[in-house]
Design an enzyme around this catalytic site. Structure first.
Site, PDB file in Angstrom:
ATOM      1  N   ASN A 113       3.188  -7.893  44.961  1.00 57.33           N
ATOM      2  CA  ASN A 113       4.553  -8.681  45.096  1.00 57.33           C
ATOM      3  C   ASN A 113       5.557  -8.197  46.073  1.00 57.33           C
ATOM      4  OD1 ASN A 113       3.411  -9.736  42.581  1.00 57.33           O
ATOM      5  ND2 ASN A 113       4.655  -8.708  41.181  1.00 57.33           N
ATOM      6  N   HIS A 130       1.477  -5.998  50.275  1.00 56.76           N
ATOM      7  CA  HIS A 130       2.009  -7.547  50.942  1.00 56.76           C
ATOM      8  C   HIS A 130       3.296  -7.699  51.671  1.00 56.76           C
ATOM      9  CE1 HIS A 130      -1.564  -9.816  48.715  1.00 56.76           C
ATOM     10  NE2 HIS A 130      -2.151  -9.101  49.607  1.00 56.76           N
ATOM     11  N   CYS A 141      10.826  -5.121  69.250  1.00 57.83           N
ATOM     12  CA  CYS A 141      10.717  -3.659  69.100  1.00 57.83           C
ATOM     13  C   CYS A 141      10.080  -2.898  68.167  1.00 57.83           C
ATOM     14  CB  CYS A 141      12.141  -3.178  69.372  1.00 57.83           C
ATOM     15  SG  CYS A 141      13.094  -3.363  67.601  1.00 57.83           S
ATOM     16  N   ASN A 223      -2.888  -9.714  31.255  1.00 51.15           N
ATOM     17  CA  ASN A 223      -2.661 -10.842  31.980  1.00 51.15           C
ATOM     18  C   ASN A 223      -2.546 -11.852  30.908  1.00 51.15           C
ATOM     19  OD1 ASN A 223      -2.344 -11.978  34.780  1.00 51.15           O
ATOM     20  ND2 ASN A 223      -4.314 -13.076  34.493  1.00 51.15           N
ATOM     21  N   GLU A 225      -3.896 -14.666  30.758  1.00 55.41           N
ATOM     22  CA  GLU A 225      -5.419 -15.357  30.699  1.00 55.41           C
ATOM     23  C   GLU A 225      -6.223 -14.460  31.297  1.00 55.41           C
ATOM     24  OE1 GLU A 225      -4.631 -19.142  31.828  1.00 55.41           O
ATOM     25  OE2 GLU A 225      -4.531 -18.790  33.969  1.00 55.41           O
ATOM     26  N   ALA A 241       3.401 -10.632  30.229  1.00 56.33           N
ATOM     27  CA  ALA A 241       3.395  -9.141  30.644  1.00 56.33           C
ATOM     28  C   ALA A 241       4.616  -8.478  30.032  1.00 56.33           C
ATOM     29  CB  ALA A 241       3.328  -9.075  32.040  1.00 56.33           C
TER      30      ALA A 241
HETATM   31  P1  OAD Z   1      -1.348 -15.474  41.168  1.00 52.29           P
HETATM   32  O1  OAD Z   1      -0.323 -16.853  41.134  1.00 52.29           O
HETATM   33  O2  OAD Z   1      -2.569 -15.907  41.968  1.00 52.29           O
HETATM   34  O3  OAD Z   1      -1.828 -15.146  39.765  1.00 52.29           O
HETATM   35  C1  OAD Z   1      -0.898 -14.966  38.886  1.00 52.29           C
HETATM   36  C2  OAD Z   1      -1.621 -14.597  37.662  1.00 52.29           C
HETATM   37  O4  OAD Z   1      -0.433 -14.050  36.561  1.00 52.29           O
HETATM   38  C3  OAD Z   1      -2.400 -15.535  36.903  1.00 52.29           C
HETATM   39  O5  OAD Z   1      -3.794 -14.927  36.444  1.00 52.29           O
HETATM   40  C4  OAD Z   1      -1.642 -15.875  35.556  1.00 52.29           C
HETATM   41  O6  OAD Z   1      -2.399 -16.164  34.461  1.00 52.29           O
HETATM   42  C5  OAD Z   1      -0.807 -14.667  35.377  1.00 52.29           C
HETATM   43  N1  OAD Z   1       0.251 -14.869  34.398  1.00 52.29           N
HETATM   44  C6  OAD Z   1       1.293 -15.932  34.558  1.00 52.29           C
HETATM   45  N2  OAD Z   1       2.292 -15.748  33.925  1.00 52.29           N
HETATM   46  C7  OAD Z   1       2.211 -14.573  33.338  1.00 52.29           C
HETATM   47  C8  OAD Z   1       3.038 -13.577  32.358  1.00 52.29           C
HETATM   48  N3  OAD Z   1       4.161 -14.118  31.922  1.00 52.29           N
HETATM   49  N4  OAD Z   1       2.536 -12.361  31.888  1.00 52.29           N
HETATM   50  C9  OAD Z   1       1.401 -11.898  32.626  1.00 52.29           C
HETATM   51  N5  OAD Z   1       0.482 -12.635  33.287  1.00 52.29           N
HETATM   52  C10 OAD Z   1       0.899 -13.922  33.811  1.00 52.29           C
HETATM   53  O7  OAD Z   1      -0.572 -14.411  41.753  1.00 52.29           O
HETATM   54  P2  OAD Z   1      -1.099 -13.174  42.500  1.00 52.29           P
HETATM   55  O8  OAD Z   1      -2.436 -12.847  41.974  1.00 52.29           O
HETATM   56  O9  OAD Z   1      -0.275 -12.064  42.577  1.00 52.29           O
HETATM   57  O10 OAD Z   1      -0.248 -13.152  48.707  1.00 52.29           O
HETATM   58  O11 OAD Z   1      -1.460 -13.557  44.141  1.00 52.29           O
HETATM   59  C11 OAD Z   1      -2.213 -12.689  44.684  1.00 52.29           C
HETATM   60  C12 OAD Z   1      -1.534 -12.973  46.143  1.00 52.29           C
HETATM   61  O12 OAD Z   1      -1.547 -14.329  46.383  1.00 52.29           O
HETATM   62  C13 OAD Z   1      -0.030 -12.927  46.424  1.00 52.29           C
HETATM   63  O13 OAD Z   1       0.561 -11.712  46.577  1.00 52.29           O
HETATM   64  C14 OAD Z   1       0.418 -13.762  47.419  1.00 52.29           C
HETATM   65  C15 OAD Z   1      -0.587 -15.056  47.221  1.00 52.29           C
HETATM   66  O14 OAD Z   1      -1.031 -15.773  48.236  1.00 52.29           O
HETATM   67  C16 OAD Z   1       0.248 -13.478  50.091  1.00 52.29           C
HETATM   68  O15 OAD Z   1       1.313 -14.181  49.885  1.00 52.29           O
HETATM   69  C17 OAD Z   1      -0.225 -12.832  51.077  1.00 52.29           C
END
Ligand code: OAD
Length: 258
Positions: A113, A130, A141, A223, A225, A241
């Site tokens: 995040n 990230h 610079c 997670n 799911e 979470a």
């Molecule tokens: P995603 O949006 O891919 O995944 C979010 C995950 O959180 C999913 O598996 C959801 O099921 C879960 N989720 C949603 N709400 C939730 C809750 N209330 N409690 C627990 N889990 C929940 O996000 P990331 O896996 O973080 O990178 O994505 C990885 C990277 O992809 C990010 O850092 C970003 C993105 O592109 C860059 O921008 C380089």
């Protein structure tokens, strides 16, 4: 020593050891941990990548083609941080960090995040692989500095005074995430790997569970799911979470105080 070498030295079996606060835990968090604070995830329905084309706003090529669009995208997300607060999951991890340090263990918190909710939730050490929304980097610079305001092509670098050279200190697709050696070392020395709120679809972070597993380290997922690599985890707790992380932390703390 890199992960592969450690893998050769450690038995490649799943060791289900009893976790205590004097052990080393590596936690990887993703957008799901901030979802309960009102921060949009990327791939859920209505998520950020449903509204924006990542190639336009999160790649070096997109920035070269239209830097103003990229600045607007990150300006919106940076200012959006003023509207959100850390939730119980961020706060529970901060509590665990202190308890483990007091007990002679360690919590290594790695996050994908770019928000600052772990820090505002009380975590002292946060590895932003990230990057961070509230930091900028000068492409002239190289200086990295904390930043709260909007960026534009008219923004001057306070260090070298070049115009329009500040970019978000964010890892874009096609760029190398930060702290990769340190993360590999932390995983190699971990007694448990815990993944929270990530879909497991973006590498290299999505590969950490495989690295940990190949070293015989127990892996757990929290997670909403099952993630894309759910089959690699030894244990899982599914739900928001903000509910599941505090429950896990309290279980860990109470198993020690008994
Ligand atoms: P995603 O949006 O891919 O995944 C979010 C995950 O959180 C999913 O598996 C959801 O099921 C879960 N989720 C949603 N709400 C939730 C809750 N209330 N409690 C627990 N889990 C929940 O996000 P990331 O896996 O973080 O990178 O994505 C990885 C990277 O992809 C990010 O850092 C970003 C993105 O592109 C860059 O921008 C380089």
């Amino acid at each position: 020593m890199n992960v592969t070498m450690r893998g050769l030295l450690r038995p490649v079996i799943l060791i289900r050891c009893h976790m205590d606060l004097s052990s080393n835990i590596v936690v990887l968090t993703g957008a799901g941990i901030s979802a309960d604070s009102g921060v949009a995830t990327f791939r859920d329905s209505g998520g950020i990548w449903a509204k924006y084309d990542y190639r336009e706003v999160a790649t070096p090529e997109g920035y070269a083609a239209n830097p103003t669009l990229v600045h607007e995208f990150y300006n919106l997300r940076r200012s959006g941080l003023n509207e959100v607060e850390p939730n119980a999951a961020h706060q529970a991890l901060a509590k665990l960090e202190i308890a483990m340090a007091d007990a002679g263990g360690s919590l290594t918190l790695v996050t994908q995040n770019v928000d600052d909710l772990h820090e505002r939730g009380g975590s002292k050490s946060v590895w932003h692989m990230h990057g961070e929304l509230r930091k900028v980097r000068c492409t002239a610079c190289g200086q990295i500095r904390h930043w709260q305001q909007d960026l534009s092509l008219k923004t001057e670098c306070p260090a070298c005074h070049a115009l329009g050279t500040l970019r978000p200190h964010i890892v874009w697709f096609g760029e190398m995430p930060m702290l990769m050696d340190e993360i590999a070392e932390a995983i190699a020395n971990a007694d448990q790997f815990v993944s929270i709120g990530t879909s497991g679809s973006v590498y290299p972070a999505a590969g950490f569970v495989g690295e940990a597993r190949s070293l015989g380290i127990p892996c757990m997922e929290i997670n909403l799911e099952p993630s894309e690599n759910a089959y690699l985890f030894d244990a899982a707790f599914y739900g928001p979470a903000a509910e599941q992380v505090p429950l896990w932390v309290e279980r860990l703390l109470s198993s020690v105080s008994r």
